[in-house]
Design a protein around this motif. Structure first.
Motif, PDB file in Angstrom:
ATOM      1  N   PRO A  50      18.417 -10.699   9.287  1.00  0.00           N
ATOM      2  CA  PRO A  50      18.962  -9.410   9.720  1.00  0.00           C
ATOM      3  C   PRO A  50      18.212  -8.876  10.940  1.00  0.00           C
ATOM      4  O   PRO A  50      16.997  -9.009  11.051  1.00  0.00           O
ATOM      5  CB  PRO A  50      18.747  -8.512   8.503  1.00  0.00           C
ATOM      6  N   LEU A  51      18.956  -8.241  11.854  1.00  0.00           N
ATOM      7  CA  LEU A  51      18.381  -7.730  13.098  1.00  0.00           C
ATOM      8  C   LEU A  51      18.649  -6.245  13.289  1.00  0.00           C
ATOM      9  O   LEU A  51      18.430  -5.699  14.374  1.00  0.00           O
ATOM     10  CB  LEU A  51      18.963  -8.503  14.290  1.00  0.00           C
ATOM     11  N   LEU A  52      19.089  -5.581  12.236  1.00  0.00           N
ATOM     12  CA  LEU A  52      19.520  -4.189  12.353  1.00  0.00           C
ATOM     13  C   LEU A  52      18.416  -3.258  12.833  1.00  0.00           C
ATOM     14  O   LEU A  52      18.691  -2.224  13.449  1.00  0.00           O
ATOM     15  CB  LEU A  52      20.068  -3.701  11.007  1.00  0.00           C
ATOM     16  N   ASP A  53      17.163  -3.614  12.579  1.00  0.00           N
ATOM     17  CA  ASP A  53      16.051  -2.762  13.010  1.00  0.00           C
ATOM     18  C   ASP A  53      15.900  -2.709  14.527  1.00  0.00           C
ATOM     19  O   ASP A  53      15.194  -1.850  15.052  1.00  0.00           O
ATOM     20  CB  ASP A  53      14.742  -3.235  12.379  1.00  0.00           C
ATOM     21  N   LEU A  54      16.563  -3.614  15.229  1.00  0.00           N
ATOM     22  CA  LEU A  54      16.491  -3.626  16.692  1.00  0.00           C
ATOM     23  C   LEU A  54      17.412  -2.582  17.315  1.00  0.00           C
ATOM     24  O   LEU A  54      17.350  -2.344  18.526  1.00  0.00           O
ATOM     25  CB  LEU A  54      16.867  -5.012  17.227  1.00  0.00           C
ATOM     26  N   GLY A  55      18.266  -1.970  16.499  1.00  0.00           N
ATOM     27  CA  GLY A  55      19.212  -1.002  17.027  1.00  0.00           C
ATOM     28  C   GLY A  55      20.499  -1.663  17.492  1.00  0.00           C
ATOM     29  O   GLY A  55      20.746  -2.840  17.215  1.00  0.00           O
ATOM     30  N   GLN A  56      21.306  -0.913  18.218  1.00  0.00           N
ATOM     31  CA  GLN A  56      22.579  -1.425  18.699  1.00  0.00           C
ATOM     32  C   GLN A  56      22.522  -1.723  20.195  1.00  0.00           C
ATOM     33  O   GLN A  56      21.766  -1.092  20.937  1.00  0.00           O
ATOM     34  CB  GLN A  56      23.705  -0.433  18.406  1.00  0.00           C
ATOM     35  N   PHE A  57      23.351  -2.656  20.593  1.00  0.00           N
ATOM     36  CA  PHE A  57      23.358  -3.112  21.980  1.00  0.00           C
ATOM     37  C   PHE A  57      24.778  -3.009  22.550  1.00  0.00           C
ATOM     38  O   PHE A  57      25.766  -3.216  21.846  1.00  0.00           O
ATOM     39  CB  PHE A  57      22.862  -4.553  22.069  1.00  0.00           C
ATOM     40  N   ASP A  58      24.831  -2.723  23.841  1.00  0.00           N
ATOM     41  CA  ASP A  58      26.121  -2.657  24.539  1.00  0.00           C
ATOM     42  C   ASP A  58      26.641  -4.039  24.904  1.00  0.00           C
ATOM     43  O   ASP A  58      27.846  -4.213  25.132  1.00  0.00           O
ATOM     44  CB  ASP A  58      25.980  -1.846  25.833  1.00  0.00           C
ATOM     45  N   PHE A  59      25.721  -5.006  24.985  1.00  0.00           N
ATOM     46  CA  PHE A  59      26.091  -6.342  25.467  1.00  0.00           C
ATOM     47  C   PHE A  59      25.206  -7.367  24.760  1.00  0.00           C
ATOM     48  O   PHE A  59      23.978  -7.297  24.838  1.00  0.00           O
ATOM     49  CB  PHE A  59      25.874  -6.403  26.986  1.00  0.00           C
ATOM     50  N   VAL A  60      25.837  -8.291  24.038  1.00  0.00           N
ATOM     51  CA  VAL A  60      25.114  -9.365  23.346  1.00  0.00           C
ATOM     52  C   VAL A  60      25.445 -10.679  24.036  1.00  0.00           C
ATOM     53  O   VAL A  60      26.609 -11.091  24.111  1.00  0.00           O
ATOM     54  CB  VAL A  60      25.505  -9.419  21.851  1.00  0.00           C
ATOM     55  N   TRP A  61      24.424 -11.347  24.526  1.00  0.00           N
ATOM     56  CA  TRP A  61      24.561 -12.554  25.363  1.00  0.00           C
ATOM     57  C   TRP A  61      24.034 -13.746  24.579  1.00  0.00           C
ATOM     58  O   TRP A  61      22.875 -13.762  24.157  1.00  0.00           O
ATOM     59  CB  TRP A  61      23.767 -12.341  26.646  1.00  0.00           C
ATOM     60  N   VAL A  62      24.895 -14.773  24.385  1.00  0.00           N
ATOM     61  CA  VAL A  62      24.532 -15.951  23.594  1.00  0.00           C
ATOM     62  C   VAL A  62      24.964 -17.184  24.393  1.00  0.00           C
ATOM     63  O   VAL A  62      26.110 -17.629  24.319  1.00  0.00           O
ATOM     64  CB  VAL A  62      25.224 -15.948  22.210  1.00  0.00           C
ATOM     65  N   ARG A  63      24.055 -17.752  25.145  1.00  0.00           N
ATOM     66  CA  ARG A  63      24.386 -18.839  26.077  1.00  0.00           C
ATOM     67  C   ARG A  63      23.580 -20.095  25.743  1.00  0.00           C
ATOM     68  O   ARG A  63      22.353 -20.068  25.719  1.00  0.00           O
ATOM     69  CB  ARG A  63      24.099 -18.392  27.513  1.00  0.00           C
ATOM     70  N   PHE A  64      24.285 -21.188  25.483  1.00  0.00           N
ATOM     71  CA  PHE A  64      23.665 -22.479  25.174  1.00  0.00           C
ATOM     72  C   PHE A  64      22.737 -22.388  23.962  1.00  0.00           C
ATOM     73  O   PHE A  64      21.632 -22.921  23.965  1.00  0.00           O
ATOM     74  CB  PHE A  64      22.899 -23.027  26.376  1.00  0.00           C
ATOM     75  N   VAL A  65      23.204 -21.713  22.937  1.00  0.00           N
ATOM     76  CA  VAL A  65      22.421 -21.503  21.714  1.00  0.00           C
ATOM     77  C   VAL A  65      23.124 -22.093  20.501  1.00  0.00           C
ATOM     78  O   VAL A  65      22.537 -22.865  19.739  1.00  0.00           O
ATOM     79  CB  VAL A  65      22.154 -19.993  21.488  1.00  0.00           C
ATOM     80  N   CYS A  85      29.348 -11.889  24.242  1.00  0.00           N
ATOM     81  CA  CYS A  85      29.656 -13.005  25.133  1.00  0.00           C
ATOM     82  C   CYS A  85      29.030 -14.284  24.594  1.00  0.00           C
ATOM     83  O   CYS A  85      27.809 -14.364  24.416  1.00  0.00           O
ATOM     84  CB  CYS A  85      29.129 -12.720  26.540  1.00  0.00           C
ATOM     85  N   LEU A  86      29.865 -15.281  24.339  1.00  0.00           N
ATOM     86  CA  LEU A  86      29.429 -16.583  23.838  1.00  0.00           C
ATOM     87  C   LEU A  86      29.750 -17.638  24.888  1.00  0.00           C
ATOM     88  O   LEU A  86      30.887 -17.719  25.360  1.00  0.00           O
ATOM     89  CB  LEU A  86      30.155 -16.932  22.535  1.00  0.00           C
ATOM     90  N   ILE A  87      28.751 -18.439  25.239  1.00  0.00           N
ATOM     91  CA  ILE A  87      28.941 -19.489  26.249  1.00  0.00           C
ATOM     92  C   ILE A  87      28.314 -20.773  25.740  1.00  0.00           C
ATOM     93  O   ILE A  87      27.152 -20.786  25.326  1.00  0.00           O
ATOM     94  CB  ILE A  87      28.310 -19.097  27.600  1.00  0.00           C
ATOM     95  N   ASP A  88      29.101 -21.852  25.765  1.00  0.00           N
ATOM     96  CA  ASP A  88      28.561 -23.139  25.345  1.00  0.00           C
ATOM     97  C   ASP A  88      29.346 -24.272  25.988  1.00  0.00           C
ATOM     98  O   ASP A  88      30.401 -24.055  26.609  1.00  0.00           O
ATOM     99  CB  ASP A  88      28.578 -23.272  23.820  1.00  0.00           C
TER     100      ASP A  88
END
Length: 269
Positions: free
Chosen positions: A98-113, A139-142
């Motif tokens: 879980p990552l909820l303690d990090l708060g909310q983000f306007d943009f989530v970037w997931v590239r080559f993961v 955004c998901l990029i692979d």
């Protein structure tokens, strides 16, 4: 979610490989297409060496901030020492948790993961959706058909490479076809304004440049060597395979390409 599989490309030179192969112009063009704008709060998931996070950070000025997360303490330390500045932070976090303690983000970037997490990819994306603000962009990029598109290979080399990638799928949790699955992840989570773009990532012709030579040799020396494949095509085993691959890949007649699929979608408001 289950404990993560060991990172397939782990080595003492991985931060250098990631830095070298990250192209600023191409990355920024992808981020603009996805909707990154100044003032956004961004998370770079699987940030690796931190170079990508640094480029994203420049794009969200003024007023934006970027947090890069990675499960590797070594690469997080590298990122902090090389790229850490005001508004750009790095944290050693596992996106299986879980990552909820990090708060909310306007943009989530997931590239080559996600390609390194074949069995858990959909659940990872669902976990990341929980930290995306309403109206925010995921955004998901692979890559797709990763490492499998070459012309001019000797038949036994092509046969061995195909079998190695199958071995990595089964035993290494690697997915050479992750790119084609990204749209479904966003669709199944109810994302809105989904868009998809297909382009070439690798397009290698003619004389081999130093970055491609280093990147692909590291893939062979790390991922292929640790794949568990027995190399029945080669009396000399892994060493003979590597020699033949290097000879093929260094030949300017060689043609190599890899499709890149980028997907973006918004969380409903």
């Amino acid at each position: 979610m289950k404990t993560r599989t060991a990172y397939l490309m782990e080595s003492d030179q991985e931060a250098r490989r990631l830095d070298l192969k990250t192209d600023r112009e191409r990355l920024e063009e992808q981020a603009r297409w996805a909707g990154l704008q100044p003032g956004m709060r961004v998370i770079d998931v699987g940030c690796g060496s931190g170079k990508t996070s640094s480029f994203l950070h420049r794009m969200v000025h003024p007023g934006g901030e970027v947090l890069g997360i990675d499960a590797s303490p070594e690469r997080v330390a590298h990122a902090r020492s090389h790229y850490g500045v005001a508004g750009l932070g790095f944290a050693c976090r596992d996106f299986y948790d879980p990552l909820l303690d990090l708060g909310q983000f306007d943009f989530v970037w997931v590239r080559f993961v996600l390609e390194y997490h074949r069995r858990e990819a959909a659940r990872i994306v669902e976990n990341l959706m929980s930290i995306l603000a309403p109206g925010g962009i995921l955004c998901l990029i692979d890559l797709d058909h990763n490492c499998l598109n070459h012309y001019g290979m000797p038949p036994r080399l092509e046969s061995a490479l195909t079998a190695i990638m199958g071995q990595l799928e089964t035993h290494g949790n690697f997915d050479p076809y992750m790119g084609r699955k990204l749209y479904s992840f966003l669709y199944d989570l109810g994302c809105q304004k989904i868009d998809v773009r297909l382009s070439a990532h690798h397009l290698i012709i003619g004389e081999l440049n130093d970055v491609d030579a280093f990147n692909w040799l590291r893939k062979v020396e790390v991922a292929v060597k640790n794949s568990g494949y027995g190399f029945p095509e080669y009396a000399g085993g892994f060493q003979e395979f590597t020699q033949e691959f290097q000879a093929f890949f260094s030949d300017p007649r060689r043609f190599t390409y890899t499709p890149l699929i980028a997907c973006r979608g918004s969380r409903p408001k």
